[in-house]
Design a protein around this motif. Sequence first.
Motif, PDB file in Angstrom:
ATOM      1  N   ASP A 367     -46.440   6.833  89.883  1.00  0.00           N
ATOM      2  CA  ASP A 367     -46.614   6.419  88.496  1.00  0.00           C
ATOM      3  C   ASP A 367     -45.472   6.965  87.640  1.00  0.00           C
ATOM      4  O   ASP A 367     -45.113   8.150  87.737  1.00  0.00           O
ATOM      5  N   ASP A 369     -43.960   7.291  83.623  1.00  0.00           N
ATOM      6  CA  ASP A 369     -44.105   7.057  82.194  1.00  0.00           C
ATOM      7  C   ASP A 369     -42.816   6.422  81.679  1.00  0.00           C
ATOM      8  O   ASP A 369     -41.876   6.175  82.436  1.00  0.00           O
ATOM      9  N   GLU A 370     -42.761   6.147  80.403  1.00  0.00           N
ATOM     10  CA  GLU A 370     -41.608   5.434  79.863  1.00  0.00           C
ATOM     11  C   GLU A 370     -40.320   6.239  80.008  1.00  0.00           C
ATOM     12  O   GLU A 370     -39.255   5.692  80.332  1.00  0.00           O
ATOM     13  N   ASP A 392     -48.604   1.116  92.635  1.00  0.00           N
ATOM     14  CA  ASP A 392     -49.513   0.806  91.546  1.00  0.00           C
ATOM     15  C   ASP A 392     -50.656   1.819  91.548  1.00  0.00           C
ATOM     16  O   ASP A 392     -51.575   1.742  92.364  1.00  0.00           O
ATOM     17  N   MET A 407     -55.372  -2.246  81.182  1.00  0.00           N
ATOM     18  CA  MET A 407     -54.307  -1.521  80.491  1.00  0.00           C
ATOM     19  C   MET A 407     -53.216  -1.083  81.460  1.00  0.00           C
ATOM     20  O   MET A 407     -52.531  -0.102  81.237  1.00  0.00           O
ATOM     21  N   ASN A 408     -53.053  -1.816  82.550  1.00  0.00           N
ATOM     22  CA  ASN A 408     -52.067  -1.460  83.565  1.00  0.00           C
ATOM     23  C   ASN A 408     -50.660  -1.527  82.983  1.00  0.00           C
ATOM     24  O   ASN A 408     -50.254  -2.552  82.417  1.00  0.00           O
ATOM     25  N   ARG A 409     -49.882  -0.439  83.157  1.00  0.00           N
ATOM     26  CA  ARG A 409     -48.511  -0.389  82.651  1.00  0.00           C
ATOM     27  C   ARG A 409     -47.497  -0.749  83.723  1.00  0.00           C
ATOM     28  O   ARG A 409     -46.294  -0.634  83.515  1.00  0.00           O
ATOM     29  N   GLN A 410     -47.952  -1.198  84.865  1.00  0.00           N
ATOM     30  CA  GLN A 410     -47.059  -1.434  85.989  1.00  0.00           C
ATOM     31  C   GLN A 410     -46.002  -2.484  85.670  1.00  0.00           C
ATOM     32  O   GLN A 410     -44.818  -2.306  85.980  1.00  0.00           O
ATOM     33  N   GLU A 411     -46.402  -3.581  85.047  1.00  0.00           N
ATOM     34  CA  GLU A 411     -45.454  -4.659  84.762  1.00  0.00           C
ATOM     35  C   GLU A 411     -44.356  -4.200  83.811  1.00  0.00           C
ATOM     36  O   GLU A 411     -43.196  -4.608  83.947  1.00  0.00           O
ATOM     37  N   GLU A 412     -44.692  -3.361  82.861  1.00  0.00           N
ATOM     38  CA  GLU A 412     -43.676  -2.861  81.927  1.00  0.00           C
ATOM     39  C   GLU A 412     -42.649  -2.001  82.642  1.00  0.00           C
ATOM     40  O   GLU A 412     -41.446  -2.094  82.386  1.00  0.00           O
ATOM     41  N   ARG A 413     -43.087  -1.164  83.558  1.00  0.00           N
ATOM     42  CA  ARG A 413     -42.152  -0.315  84.301  1.00  0.00           C
ATOM     43  C   ARG A 413     -41.284  -1.162  85.229  1.00  0.00           C
ATOM     44  O   ARG A 413     -40.089  -0.912  85.377  1.00  0.00           O
TER      45      ARG A 413
END
Length: 457
Positions: A367, A369-370, A392, A407-413
């Motif tokens: 995982d 973060d930004e 993931d 609220m999955n952030r996977q696509e943004e990363r």
Amino acid sequence: MTAGGTGQPSTGHGEKGEKGGARTALAGLTTRGRSFLAAGIAAAICAYVLGQPDLLRVGLLLAALPLICAAVVYRTRYRVAGSRRLSPARVPAGSEARVHLRMDNVSRLPTGLLMLQDRVPYVLGPRPRFVLDRVEAGGRREVSYRVRSDLRGRYPLGPLQLRLSDPFGTCELTRAFSTYDTLTVIPRVEPLPPVRLSGEAKGYGDGRLRALALAGEDDVIPRGYRYGDDLRRVHWRLTARYGELMVRREEQPQRSRCTVLLDTRGLSYQGAGPDSAFEWAVSGAASVLVHMLERGFSVRLLTDTGNSVPGEGSDGFAGASQESADAAGLMMDTLAVVDHSDGTGLSRAYDVLRGGNEGLLVAFLGDLDEEQAAVAAKMRQRSGGAVAFLLDGDSWAREPNGASDPMNRQEERLRMLREAGWTALSVPRGAPLNELWRQADRERAGVMTTSGGEGWS
């Protein structure tokens, strides 16, 4: 009994005092022996109270039997040598290894009944026990057992123990050998299909040759003659100048490089066990390392802490050579014991990567973060090609048939990495690496075709 170590008998244990020897012998009494002793004492007391001399004789016999047996067993001295052999000593997780034990009687006297047992960690299975019949003088006995572990690691086997007992089973004494061996359980390695990799990624045999002497004799880079060199390559003018045979070094193969980055941060993975996300990442890194070594790459294993495999050179381990098997063994040994780090970021790995062109970069990331996604995106600048397998976390944390997290952030990363030039793929729970490897090849080829650039070569 004198217990020997692996391959040779030891010098034996030191002599103990009479008091210590008595305690050791009595401590070896079994339940049967203690029962005999208690019954004999009780019978002797009753005989004394009741005035029955015959009962007293029975009581003394019952009490003396375990004591005599304990003294005989304690005084027994066998010279026995033991050895252990692992086949193989390095085994993938989930596979079995066989342990071969051999006992040699190096004394002039035959042994009695022996019980042989080996200490093994509980994760490898139950403790093996064997009963050995009488071993003649100079004779040997060989036994074997199997061990298996689904968890990576280095597991000690031993020390080997021999248990002596008397014919009546009233006393048992244990003697231990002094040596042990280590079984290394390495990650599972999945065969990967051959694909065309980006950058200068054709390995040693197919890579392009860098010309070092093309402009004429003045530009030739010479070296001393070595046995087996072609005499047609001898440079006679330089030989006359230096006074020894000199040959032309006209071209030198350029070995492609590959760095495998493994994110080991504990906060980037959830769960534990052989089916966890971290174990998948370790197994994936091992598979890519072996695959690239077989293709002739100079490979390097790097973690988020900035550490690499001890003993590797600045360019990593070279493949397609006699040392490639040893290099793969060192990397597998490192991955066998790799664990979560306490780090919170990828900056240390980035500092190592920005020192030079790393060729192909393959990353297994947990995982992000930004902030750490931005650091990973910058790693692409110093590599000829970059492939990221982003696990993931939501998929691995929930049950196999559970609902996905909205609220999955996977696509943004993934988007951040792809915009930086990465071929980034999301890794759902239980995804096969070989399919993802092919998918990365197809996506990279599609991007290059769309942009009009060079494809994977």
